[in-house]
Design a protein around this motif. Structure first.
Motif, mmCIF file in Angstrom:
data_model
loop_
_atom_site.group_PDB
_atom_site.id
_atom_site.type_symbol
_atom_site.label_atom_id
_atom_site.label_comp_id
_atom_site.label_asym_id
_atom_site.label_seq_id
_atom_site.Cartn_x
_atom_site.Cartn_y
_atom_site.Cartn_z
ATOM 1 N N CYS A 1 39.070 40.193 31.798
ATOM 2 C CA CYS A 1 38.389 39.073 32.458
ATOM 3 C C CYS A 1 36.978 38.828 31.938
ATOM 4 C CB CYS A 1 38.312 39.319 33.970
ATOM 5 S SG CYS A 1 39.902 39.226 34.811
ATOM 6 N N TYR B 1 38.576 34.290 40.934
ATOM 7 C CA TYR B 1 37.840 35.541 40.736
ATOM 8 C C TYR B 1 37.504 36.223 42.054
ATOM 9 C CZ TYR B 1 37.586 35.393 35.724
ATOM 10 O OH TYR B 1 37.929 35.433 34.400
ATOM 11 N N MET B 2 37.357 35.465 43.106
ATOM 12 C CA MET B 2 37.185 36.075 44.427
ATOM 13 C C MET B 2 38.440 36.845 44.811
ATOM 14 S SD MET B 2 35.207 33.049 46.515
ATOM 15 C CE MET B 2 35.443 33.876 48.081
ATOM 16 N N ILE C 1 38.656 40.012 42.652
ATOM 17 C CA ILE C 1 37.718 41.034 43.140
ATOM 18 C C ILE C 1 38.294 41.756 44.356
ATOM 19 C CG2 ILE C 1 35.466 41.382 44.251
ATOM 20 C CD1 ILE C 1 34.410 39.115 42.423
ATOM 21 N N CYS D 1 40.943 44.125 43.115
ATOM 22 C CA CYS D 1 40.358 45.250 42.375
ATOM 23 C C CYS D 1 39.684 46.262 43.306
ATOM 24 C CB CYS D 1 39.355 44.744 41.346
ATOM 25 S SG CYS D 1 40.113 43.910 39.936
ATOM 26 N N ARG D 2 39.122 45.790 44.414
ATOM 27 C CA ARG D 2 38.461 46.693 45.364
ATOM 28 C C ARG D 2 39.445 47.698 45.961
ATOM 29 N NH1 ARG D 2 34.969 43.664 49.780
ATOM 30 N NH2 ARG D 2 34.750 45.852 50.434
ATOM 31 N N CYS E 1 46.797 39.849 40.141
ATOM 32 C CA CYS E 1 47.190 39.823 41.561
ATOM 33 C C CYS E 1 48.704 39.850 41.770
ATOM 34 C CB CYS E 1 46.603 38.590 42.236
ATOM 35 S SG CYS E 1 44.794 38.536 42.203
ATOM 36 N N LEU F 1 38.642 44.286 34.219
ATOM 37 C CA LEU F 1 37.337 43.843 33.719
ATOM 38 C C LEU F 1 37.392 43.554 32.232
ATOM 39 C CD1 LEU F 1 34.311 43.372 34.251
ATOM 40 C CD2 LEU F 1 33.934 45.798 33.736
ATOM 41 N N ARG G 1 40.765 48.738 37.626
ATOM 42 C CA ARG G 1 39.568 47.887 37.607
ATOM 43 C C ARG G 1 39.007 47.767 36.199
ATOM 44 N NH1 ARG G 1 38.403 50.607 42.575
ATOM 45 N NH2 ARG G 1 36.983 52.050 41.496
ATOM 46 N N TYR H 1 44.586 35.491 37.082
ATOM 47 C CA TYR H 1 44.858 35.702 38.507
ATOM 48 C C TYR H 1 46.284 36.210 38.713
ATOM 49 C CZ TYR H 1 46.395 34.317 43.177
ATOM 50 O OH TYR H 1 46.963 34.302 44.419
#
Length: 313
Positions: free
Chosen positions: A237, A215-216, A219, A222-223, A125, A234, A230, A121
């Motif tokens: 992760c 992970y939320m 995501i 990454c969006r 992030c 991936l 991404r 994370y």
């Protein structure tokens, strides 16, 4: 009225009826344990010897592999001996020692996976702050907390179980578990059940919830990022996700099926569900990480080539 006793040994009833194939099961057990040791020790040595891999992600991976060796040591040597024996008994001290090791392994697997999720994370992030946040000191403290929490989580339920007067000594499993001993109690086990529920929530469901939360957030980041970002996210992760999903399914299956009374479900299902969380992660984790992470994969290939050259010379 049943006699309240403190039995000096316990008897594994699940091994009864497998006398004709016990040699085959013994060989499978030895082979599985051999590969667990080879796979996990190999990657631990690769990380230990290569300074470029002395980063939080790889250090946490090594802790996961060490935990696999620790947990499997409580099952495979004892199970191998039982498969060659005709008595299938275990002493009371050995039984509770096995409970302690297996349960601390099971909880540590979740807590280390939680720390690994936090590491991913921060890396994805908060990439610019990653090295300031995930210092060597903080990584060490997180690992220490992960393993310490498992000890505290097991100590309470074990203390309550040891004090219970028991009305039997038959355990319908291949190894000692806390719930299988509590079932033998002659008195109310309400306090054990309440404490056990609290430990399950704090050591299984809370870590699982935190991992899902990280992970939320990953995501969402990454969006908004590029396809290249991404892809890299991936790649780092994916091994953790596969590990988390497979272990969660295994541990939840064992928790759910352990609540059934002996005889309510097939012995084969009991056997598979009780072994799944101890056997599958130690076997699959090194393969998952070794094949998916380029840094580990390159070092293993290099080590394999060097070993072949050394053997030829």
């Amino acid at each position: 009225m049943e006699n309240k006793t403190v039995p000096s040994y316990f008897y594994f009833t699940l091994l009864k009826g497998y006398e004709n194939v016990r040699i085959l099961y013994f060989l499978l057990t030895i082979i599985a344990y051999f590969f667990i040791i080879v796979f996990n020790v190999s990657i631990i040595l690769v990380v230990f010897k290569d300074k470029s891999l002395h980063e939080p992600m790889y250090i946490l991976m090594s802790c996961l592999f060490f935990n696999s060796l620790y947990g499997s040591s409580a099952l495979f040597p004892r199970l191998s001996a039982d498969l060659l024996s005709t008595t299938h008994t275990i002493s009371r001290p050995a039984c509770f020692t096995q409970i302690f090791v297996i349960y601390t392994y099971a909880i540590s697997e979740f807590t280390v996976l939680t720390v690994m999720a936090y590491d991913r994370y921060v890396a994805i992030c908060e990439p610019l702050q990653y090295h300031n946040i995930m210092t060597q000191r903080k990584t060490f403290l997180l690992v220490l907390c992960a393993f310490s929490w498992s000890v505290f989580g097991v100590a309470g339920p074990m203390y309550l179980s040891i004090r219970l007067p028991l009305c039997g000594n038959q355990i319908p499993q291949l190894y000692c578990s806390n719930w299988s001993v509590v079932r033998l109690s002659c008195v109310s086990t309400l306090s054990n059940n309440i404490f056990g529920f609290f430990v399950t929530v704090t050591t299984v469901f809370l870590p699982a919830g935190f991992i899902l939360f990280t992970y939320m957030r990953i995501i969402l980041v990454c969006r908004k990022s590029t396809a290249e970002f991404r892809g890299k996210a991936l790649q780092t992760c994916l091994p953790h996700i596969v590990n988390f999903v497979t272990y969660s399914i295994a541990i939840f299956s064992d928790i759910a099926l352990s609540r059934f009374e002996p005889g309510q479900i097939l012995n084969a299902i009991v056997l598979i569900s009780s072994l799944e969380f101890i056997v599958i992660p130690p076997l699959l984790n090194p393969l998952i990480y070794g094949l998916n992470l380029p840094g580990i994969r390159r070092k293993i290939l290099s080590m394999t080539i060097s070993l072949k050259v050394a053997l030829k010379s």
